[in-house]
Structure formats: C-alpha cells, structure tokens
Design a protein around this motif. Structure first.
Motif, PDB file in Angstrom:
ATOM      1  N   PRO A   4       6.557  13.579   6.551  1.00  0.00           N
ATOM      2  CA  PRO A   4       5.888  12.455   5.879  1.00  0.00           C
ATOM      3  C   PRO A   4       4.365  12.609   5.934  1.00  0.00           C
ATOM      4  CG  PRO A   4       7.523  11.655   7.463  1.00  0.00           C
ATOM      5  CD  PRO A   4       7.416  13.134   7.651  1.00  0.00           C
ATOM      6  N   ASP A   5       3.680  12.313   4.810  1.00  0.00           N
ATOM      7  CA  ASP A   5       2.216  12.367   4.790  1.00  0.00           C
ATOM      8  C   ASP A   5       1.612  10.974   4.852  1.00  0.00           C
ATOM      9  OD1 ASP A   5       2.975  11.490   2.323  1.00  0.00           O
ATOM     10  OD2 ASP A   5       1.809  12.947   1.167  1.00  0.00           O
ATOM     11  N   VAL A   6       2.452  10.006   5.209  1.00  0.00           N
ATOM     12  CA  VAL A   6       1.980   8.624   5.349  1.00  0.00           C
ATOM     13  C   VAL A   6       2.416   8.133   6.719  1.00  0.00           C
ATOM     14  CG1 VAL A   6       2.147   8.148   2.881  1.00  0.00           C
ATOM     15  CG2 VAL A   6       4.114   7.673   4.355  1.00  0.00           C
ATOM     16  N   PRO A   7       1.775   7.079   7.215  1.00  0.00           N
ATOM     17  CA  PRO A   7       2.249   6.505   8.480  1.00  0.00           C
ATOM     18  C   PRO A   7       3.712   6.076   8.318  1.00  0.00           C
ATOM     19  CG  PRO A   7       0.215   5.436   7.723  1.00  0.00           C
ATOM     20  CD  PRO A   7       0.646   6.338   6.640  1.00  0.00           C
ATOM     21  N   THR A   8       4.543   6.303   9.325  1.00  0.00           N
ATOM     22  CA  THR A   8       5.945   5.944   9.177  1.00  0.00           C
ATOM     23  C   THR A   8       6.178   4.491   9.598  1.00  0.00           C
ATOM     24  OG1 THR A   8       6.452   6.748  11.382  1.00  0.00           O
ATOM     25  CG2 THR A   8       6.720   8.306   9.566  1.00  0.00           C
ATOM     26  N   THR A   9       7.251   3.932   9.049  1.00  0.00           N
ATOM     27  CA  THR A   9       7.615   2.546   9.333  1.00  0.00           C
ATOM     28  C   THR A   9       8.998   2.573   9.954  1.00  0.00           C
ATOM     29  OG1 THR A   9       6.586   2.087   7.204  1.00  0.00           O
ATOM     30  CG2 THR A   9       7.746   0.265   8.252  1.00  0.00           C
ATOM     31  N   ASP A  10       9.213   1.783  10.994  1.00  0.00           N
ATOM     32  CA  ASP A  10      10.536   1.779  11.626  1.00  0.00           C
ATOM     33  C   ASP A  10      11.612   1.344  10.643  1.00  0.00           C
ATOM     34  OD1 ASP A  10       9.641   2.690  13.978  1.00  0.00           O
ATOM     35  OD2 ASP A  10       9.446   0.708  14.919  1.00  0.00           O
ATOM     36  N   ILE A  11      12.724   2.041  10.678  1.00  0.00           N
ATOM     37  CA  ILE A  11      13.872   1.627   9.867  1.00  0.00           C
ATOM     38  C   ILE A  11      14.809   0.874  10.806  1.00  0.00           C
ATOM     39  CG2 ILE A  11      15.687   2.391   8.308  1.00  0.00           C
ATOM     40  CD1 ILE A  11      14.151   5.035   7.963  1.00  0.00           C
ATOM     41  N   PRO A  12      15.062  -0.404  10.523  1.00  0.00           N
ATOM     42  CA  PRO A  12      15.901  -1.194  11.442  1.00  0.00           C
ATOM     43  C   PRO A  12      17.231  -0.480  11.702  1.00  0.00           C
ATOM     44  CG  PRO A  12      15.011  -2.581   9.702  1.00  0.00           C
ATOM     45  CD  PRO A  12      14.667  -1.182   9.338  1.00  0.00           C
TER      46      PRO A  12
ATOM     47  N   TRP B 356      11.767   5.916   2.174  1.00  0.00           N
ATOM     48  CA  TRP B 356      11.536   4.692   2.952  1.00  0.00           C
ATOM     49  C   TRP B 356      10.070   4.594   3.386  1.00  0.00           C
ATOM     50  CZ3 TRP B 356      14.733   0.649   4.847  1.00  0.00           C
ATOM     51  CH2 TRP B 356      14.115  -0.180   5.792  1.00  0.00           C
ATOM     52  N   HIS B 357       9.578   5.639   4.037  1.00  0.00           N
ATOM     53  CA  HIS B 357       8.223   5.575   4.602  1.00  0.00           C
ATOM     54  C   HIS B 357       7.164   5.446   3.503  1.00  0.00           C
ATOM     55  CE1 HIS B 357       9.831   6.206   8.493  1.00  0.00           C
ATOM     56  NE2 HIS B 357      10.153   7.485   8.319  1.00  0.00           N
ATOM     57  N   LYS B 358       7.309   6.201   2.452  1.00  0.00           N
ATOM     58  CA  LYS B 358       6.303   6.170   1.387  1.00  0.00           C
ATOM     59  C   LYS B 358       6.322   4.826   0.655  1.00  0.00           C
ATOM     60  CE  LYS B 358       6.089  11.140   0.660  1.00  0.00           C
ATOM     61  NZ  LYS B 358       4.758  11.565   0.163  1.00  0.00           N
ATOM     62  N   ALA B 359       7.526   4.312   0.400  1.00  0.00           N
ATOM     63  CA  ALA B 359       7.621   3.013  -0.266  1.00  0.00           C
ATOM     64  C   ALA B 359       6.995   1.926   0.608  1.00  0.00           C
ATOM     65  CB  ALA B 359       9.074   2.686  -0.587  1.00  0.00           C
ATOM     66  N   HIS B 360       7.239   2.019   1.912  1.00  0.00           N
ATOM     67  CA  HIS B 360       6.680   0.987   2.798  1.00  0.00           C
ATOM     68  C   HIS B 360       5.181   1.131   2.957  1.00  0.00           C
ATOM     69  CE1 HIS B 360      10.895   0.207   3.482  1.00  0.00           C
ATOM     70  NE2 HIS B 360      10.544  -0.936   4.046  1.00  0.00           N
ATOM     71  N   TYR B 361       4.726   2.366   2.964  1.00  0.00           N
ATOM     72  CA  TYR B 361       3.264   2.585   3.006  1.00  0.00           C
ATOM     73  C   TYR B 361       2.622   1.967   1.754  1.00  0.00           C
ATOM     74  CZ  TYR B 361      -1.154   5.113   2.554  1.00  0.00           C
ATOM     75  OH  TYR B 361      -2.475   5.438   2.379  1.00  0.00           O
ATOM     76  N   ALA B 362       3.203   2.252   0.601  1.00  0.00           N
ATOM     77  CA  ALA B 362       2.667   1.710  -0.662  1.00  0.00           C
ATOM     78  C   ALA B 362       2.724   0.185  -0.652  1.00  0.00           C
ATOM     79  CB  ALA B 362       3.457   2.267  -1.848  1.00  0.00           C
ATOM     80  N   ILE B 435      -0.233   7.646  -4.194  1.00  0.00           N
ATOM     81  CA  ILE B 435      -0.045   6.247  -3.781  1.00  0.00           C
ATOM     82  C   ILE B 435      -1.415   5.582  -3.610  1.00  0.00           C
ATOM     83  CG2 ILE B 435       0.898   4.723  -2.000  1.00  0.00           C
ATOM     84  CD1 ILE B 435       2.970   6.975  -1.396  1.00  0.00           C
ATOM     85  N   ASP B 436      -2.330   6.293  -2.967  1.00  0.00           N
ATOM     86  CA  ASP B 436      -3.671   5.742  -2.758  1.00  0.00           C
ATOM     87  C   ASP B 436      -4.359   5.481  -4.099  1.00  0.00           C
ATOM     88  OD1 ASP B 436      -3.252   5.839  -0.047  1.00  0.00           O
ATOM     89  OD2 ASP B 436      -4.334   7.734   0.264  1.00  0.00           O
ATOM     90  N   MET B 437      -4.131   6.398  -5.047  1.00  0.00           N
ATOM     91  CA  MET B 437      -4.715   6.218  -6.374  1.00  0.00           C
ATOM     92  C   MET B 437      -4.130   4.969  -7.050  1.00  0.00           C
ATOM     93  SD  MET B 437      -4.883   9.009  -9.451  1.00  0.00           S
ATOM     94  CE  MET B 437      -3.155   8.993  -9.906  1.00  0.00           C
TER      95      MET B 437
END
Lengths: 488, 449
Positions: A4-12, B356-362, B435-437
């Motif tokens: 992942p190139d974004v901060p990760t979010t916990d998956i419940p 999941w992570h990218k959608a939540h970041y966005a 996403i940032d764009m």
C-alpha cells in the motif's frame, strides 16, 4: 501486487473471512497448466470443425487486435457520452448495418447471445399485442425441427408453445399450420422460424407460411442462427419477418470462446421498433457545418420491453463484428455464396455413402443419417467419435430431432476445397470401417486425450467442485490433483 | 477476398460436381422476387485499412489508461496480470466451441471445472455453474430458480433498493409476463430493517447486494435468519473482489450467491463481455440454469470432465426447461480462472486490502474537505458515498475538463432523494498521487463555487 502507498486503515475483524481457499502457484506453473489444458482442445485454429447450426468459421486475428485497442477495451460503460463518441459511433453504424443486411427498420445490440435475442423478440411480440389490447394472444407456434432455445424461450417469456409437425419433406406442413391457425386464431401471438431451416433448406412454402401467420394476427420471429446462408441473398425483413436475432459469434466471425461470449443483436420492423430492448444508440445532434461528425447518445425506445443486461451488450463482440463487416462491405454476399457452395459440394460428395433424408439443394448446411441398414449397431455417435481419430471435430449429432441419427454438417465458407476433399475421404473411410471393423468405431476415439467419457457416472456421483486446497498448499497444479495427459 | 480461400478453379470444379453452372444457381429455392437484394454497405477494406479506420475511431474515446478514474458502479478498473490476456489469446481456447464433445474439449472442461471450484470457494457455497451473461442476468435466473424450488406457489420477490439499479431493471424485464410481485425497492429508501419486515410466507426470494451498490457492507445475519424462518431463499449479489477479504455469503446463510466477475481479469470494454457467476448449495444444483461441468472417468478409468446434469437444459428439455440459456460467457470464465490462479490466495487478498486502504484514505481526505461529507454510517469496501456542494454532473464536468479525472457515479440518476451525492470508487489501480489529485480537484471545485 504492490505494498500500500497510503496509510492503512484497520479492517474490522468481524468483517473478515477466516481463510481464502484458492490455489497458490508460481506464474510459470499457471502458464504451463493452462497451455497444457489448451492443447487438449479441438478448435477452429487447430482442426476442421464442421459443426452444423454453429457456423464455426475462421475467427480473423485482426478482430482480436481491434477489440483490445486501448480506446475500446479501456472505457467504462457509465462514462459521459461525450467521452465515448467513438464507441457510440461504432455501435450506431453496426446497428445500421445489421438492419440493412436483414432488411429491417431498427436494431438493438443489447442481447448477450442468440438465446437472449430470441427472448427479446418474443417479449417484444407479447408486449406489442398487449399494447394493441390483444392480451389473449399467448401462443407461439414452433416447428418441431426448431432449436431447443425456441420452445425454451417461449416458456421463459411466459407464453405457450404449440408445436408444428413437419411434413414428409421435413418442412413446416402448411396444411397443419393452417389448421392450427384456424383453431387458435385469436390467441396466436406469433411463430418462430429458422431460415434456412435447421435441415439447411429454404422452405418451399416460406412466403405462404408467413402470410398464414400474419392473416390471423400473429407476428413472425426469425431465428437468425443460419444467417450465414442469407447474407446478401435475401432480406428477411423484406420477406415479411417482423423480428429476428443475429448471432455475431456465428455469422460475423466473433469467436465462440469455448461456449461464449456471444452476442445476439435483435432487428425488427417499424411497428415493433418502439419495443426493442434498450438503451440503443441514436443521433442526438446531426452533423453540421460546425461539427463534421454527428453527436451520438443513448435512447430508451418508447415502449421498450426494458433492459436485458447491465450496460450495453457485449461491446467487445460488436467491435469484432464491425471489423468483420468492414472486410467484406457490400460484398458480404460472397460469404453466403461460398458457404452454400461448400455445403452443397460436401452434400453431393457424401451422397452415395450416407443417406440424405432430404436430398436437394441445401443452404449453408445439410443433414445426413449416421446409420446404415446393413450395420444396425453403428450409430451417429460412433461415426462422430471416429472422426476425432482423424483430426476432425464431429458434426452436430442427434439434431435436428426429426432426423434419426442425424449428422448436421456445416463447413462454412472459410474452408478450402482441399480440406473438404479430405473430410469426404475420411467420411468414406469411416463408412468402410463400419463394415470391416465396426469395433474401431464403437471404441473410438483412440487418439484423443481421453477415451469416451462416462456421462452417467458424472450425473450420478456429482463432483462439481474440487475440494478446498489445504491452507498451506503451495505447489502442484491449480486443481489440486493429477491432470489428463496428452496422448494424441 | 476477405477470408474466403477459394480459387476460381476451385469454384468451377465444385459447381461442376454439384451440377449447377453458377453460384447464383445455388439459390433457386429462395423466392425470386426477394433474391439478391442490394446491400447498402461501404466498399470492402484491406486489413491495413481496417486497422487504421478502427484505431482512428478508438481515439474518440477517453480511456481509463489516460485518465485517472474513480468511476465504478458495477464495472471496475482492476489490474489483470499480463498472463491472463496472453493465455486467452490461445486459439485452442477462444476458437473452440461449447464442449459438447468431451474427448476433444478436456481443456475447456477442466478450466471450467476449476472456475466453478474457485467461485464456490470464494462465495462459501458448495457448487457453481459455468457462467451467465453478467451479474444482472444471474440475479434474474436466481428468481427463476427460487420460483421453481417453490413450485410456483409463492409470488413475492423482495429486492433491496441497494442492489445495482440496472440489475433490478433486468430482473423485471426477465419476469414481466410472470405473476411475480417485486417489492422492497420502489421508493429507494427502504432500510435493511424494512426489508427484513417484508419477508412473509408468500416470499420466494430475498435479494441483497454485498457490498451494496453504495459500497457499504451490511450485516445480513438477521435477514438470513428471518428469511429461513419463512421458508424463503436468500440471494446475495456479491463482488468477488471484495470476497477476497470479506466473509463469504455462504457463512451468513445465503442460499444463492450471484454476481459480476468482471473485476477478475476482464477489461471494462464499455460494458461487456462480462461474467455472471452463480453459486448455490448442492441440494439445489439440479435447479441451476445453464451449463455445469462435472468430474468423471473415461472408459479406462482416467480422470475426465464432462458437461453434466444436461437434462435441465433447453436443447434436451425444450419448452419444459426453466431457462433458454445456451451460449454463456465461457471465455470470460476462463479469464477469471486464470486471473485467480495467477494472483493466488495472497495476491487476491492483497488486491482486496489495497482497495480497502486506498478507498479509506480517499474517503478520509474528502471527508475533511469543506463542503463534502462521506457517509460513514456503515463500513465500506472500495466505494463510498460523498455528499457534494454542487450537483454531481457539474463536478464531474469540471473534474474532466480541468483535471483530466473521470469522476464518480451520480446517484441522483437512480435515487431522487440522493441529490448531490456521488459514488466514488477507488481500487488498487489508483496510485496515491491520483487520489491526492482528486482531493485537490474537489477542494478547488468547491472553493470556486
């Protein structure tokens, strides 16, 4: 796949599955596995494939390349129409060409396959009658030589089938048809016909059949599976057909893909046009001095039967069919002429060896009996399986149902005379073997990846899915256990 | 010309063998007044001309490879490993017919069997068929199956309003002449509780989507319990990409799982060909429409595959068949099969996590913008609902014209009460910079208004 190139979010954790029982194999193993599987198939690219009613013609490679162009493969179906004018222009022109080829007023490209095109046509006929206040028209006449999809479509559309028996010539018995039309006059919604018929012949009474059904208020549906015999030869719309479907994967060379995808555009007359499934492509703004190309957009036909699938039909198949029509253009009749030439050539060559129940000029295909009086225990199935040993895919067998031990042979226009001559010599050889060594036929195929397959066992001891792979399984093929080996 | 190989001499020899003197003479049975019409079509083109013409046409489409894309709503921009297309281009696969002759179709048959197996495992069901046209028609066939299982004695079909709107349209098209009553989705506002309350003794099928059309993950445990209590069937329309990480519907009581397999290695291709999948439990397999491949043995005891339970199908059962389906999406099923095998368990899971992570970041970034808010009432997977400061079509126009971004889906088209609401989709194919764009663009669009 990347990190992942974004901060990760916990998956419940309560949303997560415990395990994912899918295979885990290296890329080279996947490549070898599927390459090996492909080699177990007969295909047009590898073998002559004279499969009646399926039109197994050569699938041009340029069509594959065109369907994979970035501008066609990588567009989203819900993009704004001004960002997909190329795709809409292609669909619009294809609608127009298909309409022109069959002599109709309008086309919808939405149906995903021939059977769905039939379904569309029958729903349109039914809705047309309902709109006329003719609710009681619920019966569809279907010849007993019809493809199984015809009666199945009728039932699926909530209508009732009346089967029309064939006369001694295998054609629709006009007297029977007239009697049925008299008896059920006010309740007949329409009739489904295949032209040329599933026996591969142009029915002598075609125009009278159409007139008879029209005279009691019914509409004519044409199953366009056999359009390869009609391209530029006759236009069904001009002969009185009200609605028909094409199979782009038969007539217009899009590949069968081992069972699909197909594409089954439906064309119809002026009075049925408002009922077409939609949306269809229309011109929103005609070309002008400012805009040299018209602006295309979507339109739902006024009284449409509705949407038959999500989005707009099997667009990738539309692209291939478009490329195919460009190759022939206004000389598309050459396709039908040579398809019919090839079929008739085979018919006369096999004439003395195999019994032809309807021996006359045929369309793009013809039927022979795969049986002989002097060797009663040899069947069409045995002949079919023996053809495999000679590197030829079997013809359609046991269809049409009205011919005992039927072999339905369709060479298509893309086969050379040399291939046809080879097929004839093999068919003659098999006829000889049937007399001299029938066991060879009964036990055929001898040179295929597997021997005859136990279909009864498959249906009794149902195994439809391999067991989940053990969680830590990391090797040895995609389907967990051994694969058949190529022995051919 | 074209793909016809005959020489003039061939044609002459063949006509002579047939005993006619011209190609025209082969068509004497066609009514003469209709014979040989004019075809108003363009002049034939060479292959080079075809390629040029069609490439030019294709340039009039803006593609997702040149524009950052956040549009989903049933068709998704997922990455497919290069080997999928390579293997799909093998003529032995794509130029083969339906495997009616099993001895020379073991490749197609085994691959289909593997596809069925993977779909069954992914959905948590016991069996799957060889494919339907797409997710929408698979759902329509689920209604047919539920009706058959109840012997036509129940009329009610409950459709959640958060099933893809086009799927619900297709279900109604398929069954327009049947005495079925469709309910649940008319107003578009019914909640899961409302749906649960509607289930009664006349209900044959309850259908929901997972994640739903709005991207949300709803808890169907109670609905499944109530559905079962009333003897109805539960059909879950599922995104197979989401199932790489989410609980499979088989675990919370689905009787049928259908869905769109496009995300598994199939290009978006303007809406088709796609891949409908259909999975259920073994007690219902004899009611499934369409082709099913089973494992068996050949006469020498060697493992082999064959199409099975054939008497359900139209070519044998004719007017008594419950479905007319014949041609399916075979090659697309093969694509999905290769895709899943190539990514494997870990690759599939990684795709799910990236979405999941990218959608939540966005979603986090957009939610923090002035004028925008993200619906966080339920967990979501790769799509989420954003309430915007201006109508969605205006925002999308600006995203495209000023930033080169293909924006989200305008929910007001299907849900009138969702004015200014956009459905955004983020997958593994959207790098952080895109996403940032998007976030920057949305901020500037709001500031400009």
């Amino acid at each position: 796949m990347p990190q992942p190139d974004v901060p990760t979010t916990d998956i419940p954790s309560e949303l997560l599955r415990d395990e994912l029982p899918l295979p885990e194999v290296s890329e080279i193993e996947v490549v070898r596995h599927f390459t090996r599987l492909s080699q177990l198939n007969n295909a047009i690219d590898t073998h002559f494939y004279p499969l009646g009613s399926c039109t197994m013609k050569y699938n041009p490679k340029i069509n594959e390349a065109m369907a994979r162009l970035d501008g066609f493969a990588n567009i989203h179906p819900l993009q704004a129409t001004d960002t997909v004018q190329g795709a809409l222009a292609l669909m619009y022109r294809l609608q127009e060409w298909l309409r022109e080829i069959a002599g109709f007023a309008a086309t919808s490209l939405q149906p995903a396959a021939g059977a769905q095109g039939e379904f569309a046509g029958i729903l349109m006929i039914r809705k047309y009658h309902i709109e006329q206040g003719d609710e009681k028209r619920t019966k569809i006449l279907v010849p007993n030589s019809a493809h199984g999809t015809n009666p199945a479509t009728t039932t699926m559309a909530g209508l009732e089938v009346i089967e029309i028996g064939a006369g001694p010539d295998g054609e629709v018995d006009l007297a029977v048809l007239k009697a049925v039309c008299d008896e059920h006059r006010d309740t007949i919604a329409g009739m489904m016909m295949t032209i040329p018929s599933t026996l591969g012949v142009f029915e002598d009474d075609l125009l009278e059949i159409i007139e008879t059904v029209h005279s009691v208020g019914g509409l004519m549906y044409m199953d366009g599976a056999n359009m390869n015999a009609l391209l530029g030869i006759a236009k069904p719309g001009e002969m009185g057909i009200d609605v028909m479907h094409y199979n782009l994967h038969k007539t217009f060379s899009t590949p069968h893909g081992g069972g699909g995808p197909g594409s089954g555009p439906v064309c119809c007359s002026e009075k049925l046009a408002p009922y077409l499934p939609g949306p269809i492509v229309t011109i929103v703004e005609p070309a002008s001095d400012e805009h040299e190309a018209p602006l295309y957009g979507w339109q739902m036909p006024e009284k449409s039967i509705g949407r038959l699938k999500a989005f707009h039909g099997n667009f990738g198949m539309h692209v291939r069919a478009y490329a195919y029509i460009l190759a022939y253009g206004n000389q598309l009749d050459q396709v039908a002429r040579h398809a019919v030439l090839n079929a008739n050539y085979l018919r006369v060559q096999l004439h003395d060896t195999y019994n032809s129940p309807y021996d006359r000029l045929c369309g793009h295909e013809f039927v022979v009996e795969g049986r002989w009086k002097d060797v009663p225990d040899v069947h069409a199935l045995d002949i079919s399986k023996r053809l495999i040993d000679y590197g030829i895919h079997p013809p359609t067998n046991y269809f049409p149902l009205i011919v005992p031990e039927a072999l339905l042979i369709e060479p298509t226009e893309t086969e050379t005379k040399a291939t046809l001559d080879h097929f004839v010599s093999v068919m003659k050889k098999i006829a000889e073997e049937a007399r001299t060594n029938p066991q060879l036929l009964h036990e055929a195929p001898h040179h295929a990846p597997v021997k005859r397959v136990d279909e009864v066992r498959a249906a009794r001891q149902l195994v439809l899915c391999c067991q989940p792979l053990p969680a830590e399984s990391t090797s040895d093929g995609v389907s967990a256990s051994s694969e058949p080996e190529v022995v051919a | 010309m074209g793909y016809i190989p005959h020489t003039e001499d061939d044609v002459k020899a063949m006509l002579a063998a047939i005993g006619v003197d011209s190609l025209d003479a082969l068509f004497e049975d066609v009514p003469s007044q209709h014979r040989f019409p004019t075809l108003n079509l363009p002049e034939p083109l060479s292959e080079l001309e075809i390629a040029t013409t069609m490439e030019t046409l294709s340039w009039f489409n803006l593609t997702t490879s040149h524009y950052a894309t956040f549009l989903g709503a049933g068709a998704y921009n997922h990455y497919s490993p290069a080997i999928v297309n390579q293997l799909l281009l093998r003529g032995e696969f794509y130029s083969a017919y339906t495997p009616y002759q099993p001895e020379v179709s073991q490749g197609t048959l085994q691959a289909t069997f593997e596809f069925q197996s993977m779909i069954a495992h992914l959905t948590g069901m016991e069996a799957a068929n060889a494919s339907h046209y797409d997710g929408a028609t698979a759902l329509a066939e689920a209604v047919t199956m539920a009706n058959a299982i109840h012997n036509g004695k129940r009329q009610k079909v409950i459709l959640s309003p958060t099933i893809h709107p086009q799927y619900r349209e297709v279900v109604r098209t398929y069954h327009q002449n049947k005495p079925f009553k469709f309910s649940g989705d008319r107003s578009g506002t019914a909640t899961l509780l409302d749906i649960t309350d509607m289930v009664d003794e006349n209900t044959m099928l309850v259908a929901v989507q997972y994640p739903n059309f709005l991207g949300q993950i709803e808890d169907f445990n109670e609905l499944a319990r109530v559905t079962k209590t009333h003897g109805a069937l539960l059909c879950v329309v599922a995104d197979p990409v989401a199932l790489s990480i989410l609980k499979p519907p088989g675990e919370f009581g689905a009787d049928i799982v259908v869905g769109e397999g496009q995300g598994l290695g199939i290009p978006m291709s303007f809406g088709g060909p796609y891949l409908g999948f259909f999975a259920t439990n073994s007690k219902y397999v004899r009611r499934i429409a369409g082709r099913i491949v089973g494992e068996t043995r050949d006469l020498e005891g060697q493992r082999a595959f064959v199409m099975t339970l054939r008497p359900r199908e139209q070519d044998i059962r004719r007017e008594k068949a419950t479905s007319n389906i014949c041609t399916n999406q075979g090659l697309m099923a093969l694509a999905a099969c290769i895709h899943m095998a190539a990514l494997g368990k870990h690759g599939m899971k990684r795709v799910g996590e990236l979405c999941w992570h990218k959608a939540h970041y966005a979603a986090d970034q957009i939610d923090a913008l002035e004028g925008y808010s993200v619906d966080r009432s339920l967990p979501f997977f790769k799509e989420f609902v954003v309430t915007c400061p201006r109508p969605v079509n205006e925002i999308n126009q600006s995203l495209l014209d000023d930033y080169g971004i293909i924006g989200g889906y305008d929910l007001s088209l299907d849900y009138p009460h969702r004015g200014n609401q956009m459905l955004l989709c983020v997958t593994e194919t959207n790098p952080r910079a895109e996403i940032d764009m998007l976030v920057k663009a949305l901020r500037e669009i709001a500031e400009a208004s």
